[in-house]
Design a protein around this motif. Structure first.
Motif, PDB file in Angstrom:
ATOM      1  N   ASN A  41       0.816  -1.227   0.000  1.00  0.00           N
ATOM      2  CA  ASN A  41       0.000   0.000   0.000  1.00  0.00           C
ATOM      3  C   ASN A  41       0.847   1.273   0.000  1.00  0.00           C
ATOM      4  O   ASN A  41       0.311   2.369   0.091  1.00  0.00           O
ATOM      5  N   GLU A  42       2.189   1.133  -0.071  1.00  0.00           N
ATOM      6  CA  GLU A  42       3.046   2.321  -0.115  1.00  0.00           C
ATOM      7  C   GLU A  42       3.644   2.563  -1.495  1.00  0.00           C
ATOM      8  O   GLU A  42       4.349   3.554  -1.690  1.00  0.00           O
ATOM      9  N   VAL A  43       3.396   1.660  -2.441  1.00  0.00           N
ATOM     10  CA  VAL A  43       4.015   1.773  -3.761  1.00  0.00           C
ATOM     11  C   VAL A  43       3.615   3.078  -4.448  1.00  0.00           C
ATOM     12  O   VAL A  43       4.459   3.810  -4.996  1.00  0.00           O
ATOM     13  N   GLU A  44       2.337   3.399  -4.434  1.00  0.00           N
ATOM     14  CA  GLU A  44       1.875   4.609  -5.124  1.00  0.00           C
ATOM     15  C   GLU A  44       2.466   5.864  -4.491  1.00  0.00           C
ATOM     16  O   GLU A  44       2.841   6.811  -5.187  1.00  0.00           O
ATOM     17  N   LYS A  45       2.576   5.859  -3.162  1.00  0.00           N
ATOM     18  CA  LYS A  45       3.177   7.005  -2.476  1.00  0.00           C
ATOM     19  C   LYS A  45       4.646   7.169  -2.876  1.00  0.00           C
ATOM     20  O   LYS A  45       5.128   8.285  -3.138  1.00  0.00           O
ATOM     21  N   ILE A  46       5.370   6.037  -2.957  1.00  0.00           N
ATOM     22  CA  ILE A  46       6.785   6.094  -3.332  1.00  0.00           C
ATOM     23  C   ILE A  46       6.945   6.593  -4.763  1.00  0.00           C
ATOM     24  O   ILE A  46       7.884   7.324  -5.076  1.00  0.00           O
ATOM     25  N   LYS A  47       6.021   6.208  -5.621  1.00  0.00           N
ATOM     26  CA  LYS A  47       6.087   6.688  -7.008  1.00  0.00           C
ATOM     27  C   LYS A  47       5.922   8.204  -7.086  1.00  0.00           C
ATOM     28  O   LYS A  47       6.438   8.849  -7.987  1.00  0.00           O
ATOM     29  N   GLN A  48       5.222   8.756  -6.129  1.00  0.00           N
ATOM     30  CA  GLN A  48       5.013  10.203  -6.130  1.00  0.00           C
ATOM     31  C   GLN A  48       6.190  10.953  -5.518  1.00  0.00           C
ATOM     32  O   GLN A  48       6.665  11.954  -6.068  1.00  0.00           O
ATOM     33  N   VAL A  49       6.717  10.473  -4.390  1.00  0.00           N
ATOM     34  CA  VAL A  49       7.770  11.211  -3.689  1.00  0.00           C
ATOM     35  C   VAL A  49       9.165  10.833  -4.151  1.00  0.00           C
ATOM     36  O   VAL A  49      10.137  11.558  -3.915  1.00  0.00           O
ATOM     37  N   GLY A  50       9.316   9.685  -4.826  1.00  0.00           N
ATOM     38  CA  GLY A  50      10.635   9.218  -5.242  1.00  0.00           C
ATOM     39  C   GLY A  50      11.226   8.272  -4.213  1.00  0.00           C
ATOM     40  O   GLY A  50      11.107   8.503  -3.004  1.00  0.00           O
ATOM     41  N   PHE A  51      11.872   7.203  -4.699  1.00  0.00           N
ATOM     42  CA  PHE A  51      12.351   6.175  -3.773  1.00  0.00           C
ATOM     43  C   PHE A  51      13.450   6.686  -2.854  1.00  0.00           C
ATOM     44  O   PHE A  51      13.477   6.378  -1.657  1.00  0.00           O
ATOM     45  N   LEU A  52      14.381   7.471  -3.381  1.00  0.00           N
ATOM     46  CA  LEU A  52      15.509   7.918  -2.560  1.00  0.00           C
ATOM     47  C   LEU A  52      15.072   8.928  -1.504  1.00  0.00           C
ATOM     48  O   LEU A  52      15.808   9.169  -0.544  1.00  0.00           O
ATOM     49  N   ASN A  53      13.911   9.519  -1.675  1.00  0.00           N
ATOM     50  CA  ASN A  53      13.367  10.373  -0.621  1.00  0.00           C
ATOM     51  C   ASN A  53      12.606   9.556   0.416  1.00  0.00           C
ATOM     52  O   ASN A  53      12.323  10.018   1.516  1.00  0.00           O
ATOM     53  N   TYR A  54      12.273   8.325   0.029  1.00  0.00           N
ATOM     54  CA  TYR A  54      11.493   7.450   0.907  1.00  0.00           C
ATOM     55  C   TYR A  54      12.412   6.595   1.779  1.00  0.00           C
ATOM     56  O   TYR A  54      12.198   6.455   2.987  1.00  0.00           O
ATOM     57  N   ASP A  55      13.443   6.020   1.161  1.00  0.00           N
ATOM     58  CA  ASP A  55      14.317   5.107   1.892  1.00  0.00           C
ATOM     59  C   ASP A  55      15.659   5.792   2.158  1.00  0.00           C
ATOM     60  O   ASP A  55      16.565   5.766   1.330  1.00  0.00           O
ATOM     61  N   LYS A  56      15.811   6.390   3.334  1.00  0.00           N
ATOM     62  CA  LYS A  56      17.013   7.158   3.668  1.00  0.00           C
ATOM     63  C   LYS A  56      18.250   6.273   3.737  1.00  0.00           C
ATOM     64  O   LYS A  56      19.363   6.700   3.435  1.00  0.00           O
ATOM     65  N   TRP A  57      18.082   4.999   4.162  1.00  0.00           N
ATOM     66  CA  TRP A  57      19.255   4.127   4.281  1.00  0.00           C
ATOM     67  C   TRP A  57      19.892   3.853   2.930  1.00  0.00           C
ATOM     68  O   TRP A  57      21.093   3.586   2.847  1.00  0.00           O
ATOM     69  N   ALA A  58      19.110   3.910   1.862  1.00  0.00           N
ATOM     70  CA  ALA A  58      19.637   3.593   0.541  1.00  0.00           C
ATOM     71  C   ALA A  58      20.698   4.593   0.099  1.00  0.00           C
ATOM     72  O   ALA A  58      21.514   4.301  -0.775  1.00  0.00           O
TER      73      ALA A  58
END
Length: 425
Positions: free
Chosen positions: A326-343
Motif C-alpha cells: 500500500n506504499e508503492v503509489e506514495k513512493i512513485k510520487q515522492v521518489g524512492f531515494l526520498n522514501y528510503d534514507k538508508w539507501a
C-alpha cells in the motif's frame, strides 16, 4: 525499508538463508518426530524387559540430544541472524504481528531443551513411568513449537483475515494453518524414521534389528500418510492463481513440486521394503540412501513453498524487497531515494550511484548483478532506453514486485542496469 540491507558480491541473501535453513528445517522436524519415536519404542522395550532394547532406545535419544539441543539451537539462532540481515522489514513485520506467538514458542522451546536433557541423563536413574513421562514432555514441547511456527510460516502465503482486521488470531489460523500442521507432523515422523534406520544399521543384534526395523517401517508409513494428506489439503487451501503456478503454470515450480512427490514416493517404497520385508539386511548404505532421498524431497517441497509466495514476503501485504504494497503509489510520487534514507548511505550521488542504491534496495534481494540468479544475463547488451521501457512492464509481471519510484529513479536505475549489462557492478 528502515534498515540497512545485506550486500555481498560473494553470497546473495537467498543463498545465505538457504545455507542455514536447509539444515535447520531438517533438524527441527526430525526433533519433533524423534520425540514420539523414542517414547513409543521405550514403552515397547519396557514391556519386553529386554535390556538390549533399552540400549537401542537410549542410543536413539542421544541422537536427539546432539541434533536437537546442539545443532538445532545453533542453526535456529543462525536463521534469525540471517533473515534479519537479508529481510529486516519482513522480519520486523512477523515479530510485530506474532510477538506473543514467538514468546509462547520460546517457552515450549525451553521445555523441549530441559526435557530432553532430563530424559537422556536419567536413563536407569528414575522409574520407567517417570522416564517415559519426561519423554512425553519433550515431544509435547517440540510439537507445540512446530504447531506455532507453522502458523507464522503459513501466514506468509495465506494471511487470512489479517489484512482486514489486523487480528493475531485471524493471522495465525489462516487457511493453510491446519494443512501445514498435519503435513509437517507427517514429515517429522518420516524424517525420524529415516534417522532410526541409521541407528538400526549399526545394531548387531538381529532380533532388535527386525523388531524395531518393522516398527520403524510402520512409523514412516504413518508419517507418509499424514504428509500426503497435509500436502493435498494445503494445495486445495492456497489461492487458485498460486496453485496454478506449480501445477503446470510455471515450469521450474512444477518440476520442483513433482520432484518432491516422486522422491517422497521412492523414499516410502524403499523404506517399506527394507524395514518391513527384509529388516535384517538393513545397513549403513541403505540408511544413507534414505537420508539423501529424505533431504532432497523435503528440500524440493520447501523450495516450492517459498517460491510460490513470489513476489511477496507476506502475500498482498509486503513485497519480497520489503516495500509495503500500500506504499508503492506514495513512493512513485515522492521518489524512492526520498522514501528510503538508508539507501543513500555510502554511495556516490551521480546517476549511476543513485541507480545502484535503488538496485540494492529493490532488486538485489533476489538478483545479484553477477552470480546467483544474476541480472547480467538478463540485461546484457541492452541500452538504458530499452531498460527504461522494461521497468514499466514489471507492474504486469505477477512474479515481480512493481517498480517503486518516480521517473528520475527509473532513469537512474536504467543507467545502472545498462552498466551491469556491460559487465559492471
Amino acid at each position: 525499508m528502515n534498515y540497512p540491507i545485506w550486500i555481498s558480491e560473494a553470497l546473495s541473501g537467498a543463498q545465505l538463508i538457504a545455507i542455514i535453513a536447509v539444515f535447520h528445517v531438517f533438524i527441527s522436524h526430525f526433533a519433533v518426530g524423534m520425540g514420539l519415536y523414542v517414547v513409543l519404542t521405550e514403552k515397547i522395550a519396557i514391556k519386553s524387559g529386554n535390556l538390549e532394547e533399552k540400549v537401542f532406545v537410549k542410543k536413539s535419544s542421544a541422537l536427539i540430544l546432539l541434533i536437537s539441543a546442539v545443532l538445532g539451537a545453533l542453526t535456529g539462532v543462525g536463521i534469525w541472524f540471517s533473515i534479519a540481515l537479508v529481510s529486516p522489514a519482513g522480519t520486523a513485520a512477523l515479530i510485530h504481528i506474532f510477538v506473543w506467538g514467538w514468546a509462547t514458542e520460546w517457552i515450549f522451546f525451553v521445555l523441549e531443551i530441559f526435557a530432553i536433557l532430563a530424559y537422556y541423563y536419567t536413563w536407569n536413574k528414575v522409574s520407567d513411568s517417570t522416564h517415559v513421562f519426561l519423554g512425553w514432555l519433550y515431544f509435547i514441547g517440540a510439537w507445540m513449537s512446530l504447531a506455532i511456527i507453522a502458523g507464522i510460516i503459513a501466514f506468509q502465503l495465506t494471511p487470512g483475515t489479517y489484512l482486514e482486521d489486523k487480528s493475531f488470531w485471524g493471522a495465525f489460523f489462516n487457511p493453510t494453518y491446519f494443512p501445514s500442521v498435519v503435513g509437517r507432523t507427517g514429515i517429522s515422523f518420516v524424517l525420524a524414521g529415516i534417522y532410526a534406520t541409521l541407528v538400526l544399521s549399526f545394531t548387531k543384534n538381529k532380533e532388535i534389528k527386525v523388531k524395531y526395523g518393522r516398527f520403524t517401517g510402520y512409523f514412516i508409513i504413518a508419517g507418509a500418510v499424514l504428509t500426503f494428506l497435509g500436502m493435498y489439503w494445503w494445495v486445495q487451501a492456497i489461492p487458485e492463481e498460486v496453485r496454478e503456478q506449480f501445477l503446470g503454470g510455471n515450469e521450474i515450480l512444477s518440476s520442483f513440486y513433482n520432484n518432491s512427490i516422486y522422491l517422497t514416493i521412492a523414499l516410502i517404497v524403499l523404506a517399506a521394503i527394507f524395514t518391513l520385508a527384509i529388516p535384517k539386511y538393513m545397513n549403513i548404505a541403505f540408511a544413507l540412501v534414505l537420508l539423501i532421498l529424505g533431504q532432497a524431497s523435503f528440500g524440493y517441497y520447501e523450495f516450492t513453498r517459498e517460491r510460490v509466495r513470489k513476489p511477496y514476503v507476506i502475500r498482498d501485504f509486503m513485497y519480497s524487497n520489503g516495500i509495503l504494497k500500500n506504499e508503492v503509489e506514495k513512493i512513485k510520487q515522492v521518489g524512492f531515494l526520498n522514501y528510503d534514507k538508508w539507501a543513500t548511505v555510502g554511495q556516490p550521488n551521480d546517476e549511476i550511484g543513485k541507480g545502484r542504491r535503488i538496485y540494492n534496495s529493490q532488486c538485489r534481494i533476489c538478483h545479484m548483478p553477477q552470480g546467483f540468479n544474476e541480472m547480467y544475463s538478463k540485461v546484457e547488451g541492452l541500452t538504458a532506453e530499452d531498460l527504461y521501457g522494461m521497468l514499466d512492464d514489471l507492474d504486469a509481471n505477477p512474479l515481480m514486485p512493481p517498480f517503486a519510484g518516480n521517473d528520475a529513479d527509473k532513469q537512474a536505475l536504467s543507467k545502472y542496469l545498462e552498466k551491469i549489462g556491460q559487465g559492471g557492478k
